[in-house]
Scaffold this motif. Structure first.
Motif, PDB file in Angstrom:
ATOM      1  N   GLY A  74      45.622  44.140  40.942  1.00 43.83           N
ATOM      2  CA  GLY A  74      44.167  43.949  40.854  1.00 43.83           C
ATOM      3  C   GLY A  74      43.449  45.287  40.795  1.00 43.83           C
ATOM      4  O   GLY A  74      42.457  45.443  40.062  1.00 43.83           O
ATOM      5  N   THR A  75      43.952  46.253  41.545  1.00 39.33           N
ATOM      6  CA  THR A  75      43.334  47.586  41.544  1.00 39.33           C
ATOM      7  C   THR A  75      43.433  48.206  40.152  1.00 39.33           C
ATOM      8  O   THR A  75      42.462  48.774  39.633  1.00 39.33           O
ATOM      9  N   ASP A 171      34.793  41.078  40.091  1.00 43.19           N
ATOM     10  CA  ASP A 171      36.040  41.245  40.837  1.00 43.19           C
ATOM     11  C   ASP A 171      36.376  39.911  41.498  1.00 43.19           C
ATOM     12  O   ASP A 171      35.847  39.571  42.556  1.00 43.19           O
ATOM     13  N   GLN A 174      40.011  37.622  44.752  1.00 45.48           N
ATOM     14  CA  GLN A 174      40.229  36.617  45.796  1.00 45.48           C
ATOM     15  C   GLN A 174      39.876  35.199  45.322  1.00 45.48           C
ATOM     16  O   GLN A 174      39.914  34.271  46.126  1.00 45.48           O
ATOM     17  N   SER A 195      43.648  39.428  41.096  1.00 42.51           N
ATOM     18  CA  SER A 195      44.852  40.040  41.680  1.00 42.51           C
ATOM     19  C   SER A 195      45.867  38.939  41.946  1.00 42.51           C
ATOM     20  O   SER A 195      45.496  37.832  42.356  1.00 42.51           O
ATOM     21  N   LYS A 200      47.372  36.151  47.795  1.00 42.35           N
ATOM     22  CA  LYS A 200      46.178  35.651  47.101  1.00 42.35           C
ATOM     23  C   LYS A 200      46.371  34.166  46.757  1.00 42.35           C
ATOM     24  O   LYS A 200      47.508  33.685  46.701  1.00 42.35           O
TER      25      LYS A 200
END
Ligand SMILES: Cc1ncc(COP(=O)(O)O)c(C=O)c1O
Length: 376
Positions: A74-75, A171, A174, A195, A200
């Motif tokens: 995800g980053t 974003d 989650q 992510s 998750k």
């Protein structure tokens, strides 16, 4: 010494009971998972390939995104998205002050300036009023985080973005599977990310992430950057990175995607059970679901007036917990050292208070919430 991974911290605190029961999930889908994993291991194709392509088209179909580009985490999806959006040194990006570090970290890593916005005290999502106060001549965009599994207030954020010519990066690390007014998460940003970290709502067995967009040029650029800036072997058009998802993770995700809706229903039921219990007690306030939203409940998080007292009770009952998140991002040393302090919303008392009261309890589709309530 490097710090332990997020899930391990939770396990360490929860000696008797897992914070997220990934073992129960694996047991439930064992046959399908083992078959899919074996097929990849036997195929000789481990990076990219047909599993990854199939996953990308199934993810697009599930959430209604025109284009999906998978990547390493995800980053990394956030960093690639900011590169696609053309973030330049000195550009300001408004981010929530209350979330995991990744969005602000990626902005600062690329030379941008994270500007920290306050949150709504009930939903804990980024506050559009605070965002509006922070827009300035150097602002280029907003990173809206779908915190704890429900979507940020996109209607209002879109109005602000439209008025000031800003982009929105959603974003949804989650919240893959959440909805707002019937529309699925990962379709609200000019570019959106998720992510697949193991805990998750849709998680693999390692790191993984994805980028979603309606814009074909953004998708093409993301794919290029995620493959060392290369379309043809050993010809590099831009500086990119190794941002690929491996086939084994794709195979695991395809199996789990098949069960996601059923898991989300069970998560909803578990959240309702917790809600009913905590709403009957004074001093406990669960995160409020905004009208029109459904949540993936990536975390079951509530505000507790006497958090220290509650933690003592949880420890006695051997119920694990996590603090998401213990401090406002703008107070993190990595941001204090730079220019972030001067670029926060001065009237943001809500984040400070929420950080002192917030706590998350064990939660997933396989958690026996009734048993936890009895223990508490
Ligand atoms: C809101 C948010 N954004 C980004 C990330 C980063 O995702 P990853 O751990 O896959 O790099 C996370 C992970 O917890 C997150 O919660």
């Amino acid at each position: 010494m490097s710090s332990p991974p997020k899930a391990a911290i939770c396990y360490f605190w929860g000696i008797m009971m897992p914070f997220v029961n990934l073992a129960a999930q694996r047991d439930a889908y064992r046959n399908q998972l083992e078959k899919a994993e074996k097929a990849v291991l036997d195929s000789g194709c481990y990076i990219g390939g047909p599993e990854v392509q199939a996953l990308e088209s199934e993810l697009s179909q599930y959430c209604g995104a025109a284009h999906t580009v998978t990547c390493g985490s995800g980053t990394q999806a956030l960093e690639l998205s900011l590169m696609v959006l053309g973030l330049e040194p000195g550009d300001q990006v408004i981010v929530p002050d209350f979330t995991f570090i990744a969005p602000a970290e990626c902005v600062q890593k690329l030379g941008g300036v994270p500007v920290f916005a306050d949150i709504d005290p009930r939903t804990l999502q980024i506050s559009p009023e605070s965002v509006e106060r922070l827009v300035g001549p150097k602002t280029k965009g907003i990173i809206a985080v779908n915190l704890f599994g429900q979507c940020a207030p996109y209607e209002k954020l879109r109005e602000i973005a439209g008025k000031h010519g800003l982009w929105i990066l959603e974003d949804s690390a989650q919240a893959f599977g959440a909805t707002q007014n019937g529309k699925k998460a990962c379709t609200f940003g000019d570019i959106s990310i998720t992510s697949f970290y193991p805990t998750k709502p849709l998680g693999c067995y390692g790191d993984g992430g994805a980028i979603f967009t309606v814009n074909p040029e953004y998708a093409e650029k993301a794919r290029l950057l995620a493959n060392h800036g290369s379309k043809e072997r050993y010809r590099h058009l831009e500086i990119g990175t190794n941002g690929r998802l491996d086939a084994l993770q794709a195979a695991v995700l395809r199996v789990k995607l098949h069960h996601l809706d059923q898991e989300l229903e069970r998560r909803q039921q578990n959240a309702n059970t917790y809600d009913q219990f905590f709403k009957s007690l004074s001093g406990f306030t669960p995160q409020v679901l905004a009208e029109g939203n459904t949540s993936t409940y990536a975390q079951y998080t509530l505000l507790v007036e006497d958090r220290e007292g509650f933690i003592k009770r949880l420890n006695r009952a051997e119920v694990p917990y996590c603090i998401h998140y213990p401090s406002p991002l703008h107070t993190q040393p990595c941001f204090c050292a730079g220019h972030a302090e001067s670029t926060t919303d001065a009237s943001r008392p809500i984040v400070e208070k929420v950080c002192k009261q917030v706590i998350s309890l064990p939660f997933c589709a396989f958690t026996n919430v009734q048993k936890i309530i009895e223990r508490i």
